[in-house]
Design a protein around this motif. Structure first.
Motif, PDB file in Angstrom:
ATOM      1  N   UNK A 117      77.094  53.796  35.889  1.00  0.00           N
ATOM      2  CA  UNK A 117      78.151  53.485  36.860  1.00  0.00           C
ATOM      3  C   UNK A 117      78.417  54.704  37.736  1.00  0.00           C
ATOM      4  N   UNK A 118      78.714  54.490  39.020  1.00  0.00           N
ATOM      5  CA  UNK A 118      79.091  55.617  39.864  1.00  0.00           C
ATOM      6  C   UNK A 118      80.486  56.105  39.481  1.00  0.00           C
ATOM      7  N   UNK A 119      80.760  57.389  39.691  1.00  0.00           N
ATOM      8  CA  UNK A 119      82.120  57.887  39.403  1.00  0.00           C
ATOM      9  C   UNK A 119      83.157  57.140  40.237  1.00  0.00           C
ATOM     10  N   UNK A 120      84.343  56.997  39.692  1.00  0.00           N
ATOM     11  CA  UNK A 120      85.399  56.229  40.339  1.00  0.00           C
ATOM     12  C   UNK A 120      85.752  56.775  41.720  1.00  0.00           C
ATOM     13  N   UNK A 121      85.801  58.098  41.885  1.00  0.00           N
ATOM     14  CA  UNK A 121      86.157  58.669  43.184  1.00  0.00           C
ATOM     15  C   UNK A 121      85.121  58.322  44.246  1.00  0.00           C
ATOM     16  N   UNK A 122      83.868  58.197  43.860  1.00  0.00           N
ATOM     17  CA  UNK A 122      82.837  57.779  44.814  1.00  0.00           C
ATOM     18  C   UNK A 122      83.150  56.387  45.320  1.00  0.00           C
ATOM     19  N   UNK A 123      83.594  55.523  44.434  1.00  0.00           N
ATOM     20  CA  UNK A 123      83.927  54.157  44.832  1.00  0.00           C
ATOM     21  C   UNK A 123      85.156  54.111  45.722  1.00  0.00           C
TER      22      UNK A 123
END
Length: 123
Positions: free
Chosen positions: A71-77
């Motif tokens: 999963x991509x890091x939350x801040x990236x999303x």
């Protein structure tokens, strides 16, 4: 009763990453986070898959800043643009004000050849 759990797990991946149309990515997340080797005592023939669906929260191979493996890091999303693709033009209308597309939220440039006019065929 496995199907609802599998669908729910896939929905978590789709919702977290805002996956729009990449089925392969969803299946990849499912495979990366499955739990293998939990079952025992089955005969060798026919072979048993021996993989269980898991949301990946406790996956030892995931980054500690993500909810599941790959999963991509939350801040990236949070910083990613969340736009839905514009619908395709279904009709092109010409009037005194020019060319308009149907539905109205469709991409500009509604005519197939790039021009508008009373004799241009609809798409």
């Amino acid at each position: 009763m496995t199907a609802p759990f599998v669908v729910g797990t896939m929905a978590l991946f789709v919702g977290y990453e805002q996956i729009q149309d990449d089925v392969a990515k969803v299946y990849s997340r499912l495979a990366a986070n499955q739990f293998s080797g939990a079952l025992c005592g089955f005969p060798a023939n026919p072979p048993t898959v021996n993989q269980l669906v898991d949301i990946g929260w406790n996956n030892p191979n995931k980054d500690r800043n993500t909810p599941y493996r790959d999963a991509p890091p939350f801040l990236t999303l949070l910083n990613a643009p969340h736009t839905r693709p514009k619908p395709k033009v279904t009709k092109c209308h010409y009037n005194e004000s020019g060319c308009t597309a149907e539905p109205p939220e469709a991409d500009a440039g509604c005519c197939a050849n790039g021009t508008c006019g009373p004799d241009v065929p609809t798409l």
